[in-house]
Design a protein around this motif. Structure first.
Motif, PDB file in Angstrom:
ATOM      1  N   GLN A 188       2.458  -9.999  11.668  1.00 66.27           N
ATOM      2  CA  GLN A 188       1.490  -8.936  11.889  1.00 66.27           C
ATOM      3  C   GLN A 188       2.234  -7.613  11.902  1.00 66.27           C
ATOM      4  N   PHE A 189       1.551  -6.547  11.599  1.00 69.52           N
ATOM      5  CA  PHE A 189       2.142  -5.218  11.614  1.00 69.52           C
ATOM      6  C   PHE A 189       1.063  -4.229  11.998  1.00 69.52           C
ATOM      7  N   SER A 190       1.482  -3.034  12.411  1.00 77.39           N
ATOM      8  CA  SER A 190       0.483  -2.036  12.782  1.00 77.39           C
ATOM      9  C   SER A 190      -0.114  -1.438  11.512  1.00 77.39           C
ATOM     10  N   ALA A 191      -1.424  -1.348  11.500  1.00 82.88           N
ATOM     11  CA  ALA A 191      -2.125  -0.835  10.320  1.00 82.88           C
ATOM     12  C   ALA A 191      -3.326  -0.031  10.771  1.00 82.88           C
ATOM     13  N   PRO A 192      -3.643   1.017  10.046  1.00 85.08           N
ATOM     14  CA  PRO A 192      -4.832   1.787  10.398  1.00 85.08           C
ATOM     15  C   PRO A 192      -6.085   0.981  10.063  1.00 85.08           C
ATOM     16  N   PRO A 193      -7.098   1.042  10.918  1.00 85.42           N
ATOM     17  CA  PRO A 193      -8.310   0.254  10.654  1.00 85.42           C
ATOM     18  C   PRO A 193      -9.100   0.822   9.477  1.00 85.42           C
ATOM     19  N   GLY A 194      -9.884  -0.050   8.877  1.00 84.83           N
ATOM     20  CA  GLY A 194     -10.797   0.374   7.827  1.00 84.83           C
ATOM     21  C   GLY A 194     -10.197   0.437   6.441  1.00 84.83           C
ATOM     22  N   LYS A 195      -8.985  -0.042   6.263  1.00 81.81           N
ATOM     23  CA  LYS A 195      -8.378  -0.024   4.937  1.00 81.81           C
ATOM     24  C   LYS A 195      -8.860  -1.236   4.141  1.00 81.81           C
ATOM     25  N   PRO A 196      -9.176  -1.038   2.872  1.00 80.02           N
ATOM     26  CA  PRO A 196      -9.573  -2.201   2.062  1.00 80.02           C
ATOM     27  C   PRO A 196      -8.348  -3.059   1.752  1.00 80.02           C
ATOM     28  N   PRO A 197      -8.534  -4.345   1.507  1.00 81.79           N
ATOM     29  CA  PRO A 197      -7.400  -5.210   1.174  1.00 81.79           C
ATOM     30  C   PRO A 197      -6.686  -4.721  -0.091  1.00 81.79           C
ATOM     31  N   LEU A 198      -5.354  -4.853  -0.092  1.00 86.68           N
ATOM     32  CA  LEU A 198      -4.533  -4.418  -1.219  1.00 86.68           C
ATOM     33  C   LEU A 198      -3.578  -5.553  -1.577  1.00 86.68           C
ATOM     34  N   THR A 199      -3.629  -6.031  -2.818  1.00 84.18           N
ATOM     35  CA  THR A 199      -2.767  -7.122  -3.267  1.00 84.18           C
ATOM     36  C   THR A 199      -1.537  -6.543  -3.944  1.00 84.18           C
ATOM     37  N   LEU A 200      -0.368  -7.040  -3.517  1.00 85.43           N
ATOM     38  CA  LEU A 200       0.916  -6.581  -4.040  1.00 85.43           C
ATOM     39  C   LEU A 200       1.772  -7.770  -4.424  1.00 85.43           C
ATOM     40  N   THR A 201       2.740  -7.508  -5.300  1.00 85.40           N
ATOM     41  CA  THR A 201       3.798  -8.455  -5.594  1.00 85.40           C
ATOM     42  C   THR A 201       5.100  -7.724  -5.340  1.00 85.40           C
ATOM     43  N   HIS A 202       5.951  -8.321  -4.497  1.00 85.77           N
ATOM     44  CA  HIS A 202       7.178  -7.624  -4.104  1.00 85.77           C
ATOM     45  C   HIS A 202       8.362  -8.584  -4.166  1.00 85.77           C
ATOM     46  N   PRO A 203       9.498  -8.135  -4.733  1.00 86.68           N
ATOM     47  CA  PRO A 203      10.696  -8.978  -4.751  1.00 86.68           C
ATOM     48  C   PRO A 203      11.506  -8.784  -3.471  1.00 86.68           C
ATOM     49  N   PHE A 204      12.126  -9.846  -3.014  1.00 87.55           N
ATOM     50  CA  PHE A 204      13.050  -9.820  -1.879  1.00 87.55           C
ATOM     51  C   PHE A 204      14.366 -10.403  -2.367  1.00 87.55           C
TER      52      PHE A 204
ATOM     53  N   LYS B  66      10.113 -13.601  -5.377  1.00 93.45           N
ATOM     54  CA  LYS B  66       9.038 -12.638  -5.589  1.00 93.45           C
ATOM     55  C   LYS B  66       7.775 -13.221  -4.964  1.00 93.45           C
ATOM     56  N   LEU B  67       7.215 -12.474  -4.011  1.00 94.19           N
ATOM     57  CA  LEU B  67       6.041 -12.936  -3.282  1.00 94.19           C
ATOM     58  C   LEU B  67       4.831 -12.080  -3.629  1.00 94.19           C
ATOM     59  N   ARG B  68       3.682 -12.710  -3.778  1.00 93.65           N
ATOM     60  CA  ARG B  68       2.419 -11.995  -3.962  1.00 93.65           C
ATOM     61  C   ARG B  68       1.603 -12.226  -2.702  1.00 93.65           C
ATOM     62  N   PHE B  69       1.037 -11.152  -2.174  1.00 95.83           N
ATOM     63  CA  PHE B  69       0.275 -11.234  -0.944  1.00 95.83           C
ATOM     64  C   PHE B  69      -0.748 -10.108  -0.924  1.00 95.83           C
ATOM     65  N   THR B  70      -1.676 -10.207  -0.002  1.00 89.68           N
ATOM     66  CA  THR B  70      -2.702  -9.183   0.184  1.00 89.68           C
ATOM     67  C   THR B  70      -2.550  -8.610   1.581  1.00 89.68           C
ATOM     68  N   LEU B  71      -2.430  -7.290   1.659  1.00 85.07           N
ATOM     69  CA  LEU B  71      -2.394  -6.611   2.948  1.00 85.07           C
ATOM     70  C   LEU B  71      -3.828  -6.440   3.411  1.00 85.07           C
ATOM     71  N   ASP B  72      -4.096  -6.863   4.651  1.00 83.16           N
ATOM     72  CA  ASP B  72      -5.454  -6.819   5.165  1.00 83.16           C
ATOM     73  C   ASP B  72      -5.412  -6.243   6.568  1.00 83.16           C
ATOM     74  N   ALA B  73      -6.139  -5.146   6.791  1.00 82.08           N
ATOM     75  CA  ALA B  73      -6.201  -4.510   8.106  1.00 82.08           C
ATOM     76  C   ALA B  73      -7.312  -5.144   8.913  1.00 82.08           C
ATOM     77  N   GLN B  74      -6.949  -5.652  10.084  1.00 78.72           N
ATOM     78  CA  GLN B  74      -7.927  -6.268  10.979  1.00 78.72           C
ATOM     79  C   GLN B  74      -7.809  -5.564  12.328  1.00 78.72           C
ATOM     80  N   GLY B  75      -8.647  -4.586  12.557  1.00 78.86           N
ATOM     81  CA  GLY B  75      -8.532  -3.799  13.784  1.00 78.86           C
ATOM     82  C   GLY B  75      -7.308  -2.909  13.688  1.00 78.86           C
ATOM     83  N   ALA B  76      -6.491  -2.897  14.743  1.00 78.61           N
ATOM     84  CA  ALA B  76      -5.279  -2.084  14.743  1.00 78.61           C
ATOM     85  C   ALA B  76      -4.098  -2.839  14.149  1.00 78.61           C
ATOM     86  N   HIS B  77      -4.299  -4.099  13.794  1.00 75.36           N
ATOM     87  CA  HIS B  77      -3.217  -4.910  13.243  1.00 75.36           C
ATOM     88  C   HIS B  77      -3.502  -5.244  11.784  1.00 75.36           C
TER      89      HIS B  77
END
Length: 184
Positions: free
Chosen positions: A163-179, A122-133
């Motif tokens: 890195q992944f494609s992301a729309p710009p201007g999104k605020p950071p979002l913290t998630l916890t996800h199991p793999f 189980k990983l906790r991380f924050t998704l952060d949009a930086q430009g188009a990535h």
């Protein structure tokens, strides 16, 4: 090398340096006599009474208020079913998870060589949009069925490098996800 050369180049400088070191670190007695001379003391000035202290009116102390109940934290077992409005959509979260899944699976497959069986992490991380990535920020392992520091390092490096494609201007979002990983 002849004996004379050894004496001139090794023994003689060693003895000279040793003598110099002893001379520099010797205790030197001090034969200086100290004579105490008393200086005349000036007369003390007359003492004055201190001025009265100013009085300040303090505001009344506030009465303590009971703490407001905080809203319950979102469940951290799965990605948010409905992210907060104005943040990441479910599809944008899926894109991010699809980008990191093959690398996480590779880390867990390498772990299954040393630790046979199925594994979950189980990983906790924050998704952060930086430009188009987008990037995974502040990754951490919350739970793991494999207690191997190499696997933990692999998982954290995977999060930091993906890195992944992301729309710009999104605020950071913290998630916890199991793999989960099950060997074939």
């Amino acid at each position: 090398m002849s004996g004379r050369a050894v004496f001139l180049w090794v023994v003689l400088p060693f003895v000279a340096l040793s003598a110099l070191a002893l001379w520099l670190t010797r205790d030197t007695p001090t034969h200086v006599e100290t004579v105490a001379v008393e200086a005349p003391t000036p007369p003390e000035p007359p003492k004055r009474a201190p001025p009265p202290a100013p009085t300040l009116a303090l505001p009344p102390e506030p009465t303590p208020q009971p703490p407001l109940p905080s809203p319950p934290p979102p469940p951290e077992d799965e990605p948010l079913e409905d992210p907060p409005p104005g943040t990441w959509s479910k599809e944008e979260i899926r894109v991010a998870l699809r980008a990191v899944q093959p690398l996480v699976r590779s880390c867990l497959a390498d772990a299954s060589v040393r630790h046979p069986g199925s594994h979950s992490v189980k990983l906790r991380f924050t998704l952060d949009a930086q430009g188009a990535h987008g990037r995974f920020q502040r990754g951490e392992v919350v739970e793991s069925s494999v207690q191997d520091p190499f696997v933990t390092a692999c998982l954290l490096d995977t999060l930091a490098d993906t890195q992944f494609s992301a729309p710009p201007g999104k605020p950071p979002l913290t998630l916890t996800h199991p793999f989960h990983f099950r060997p074939r």
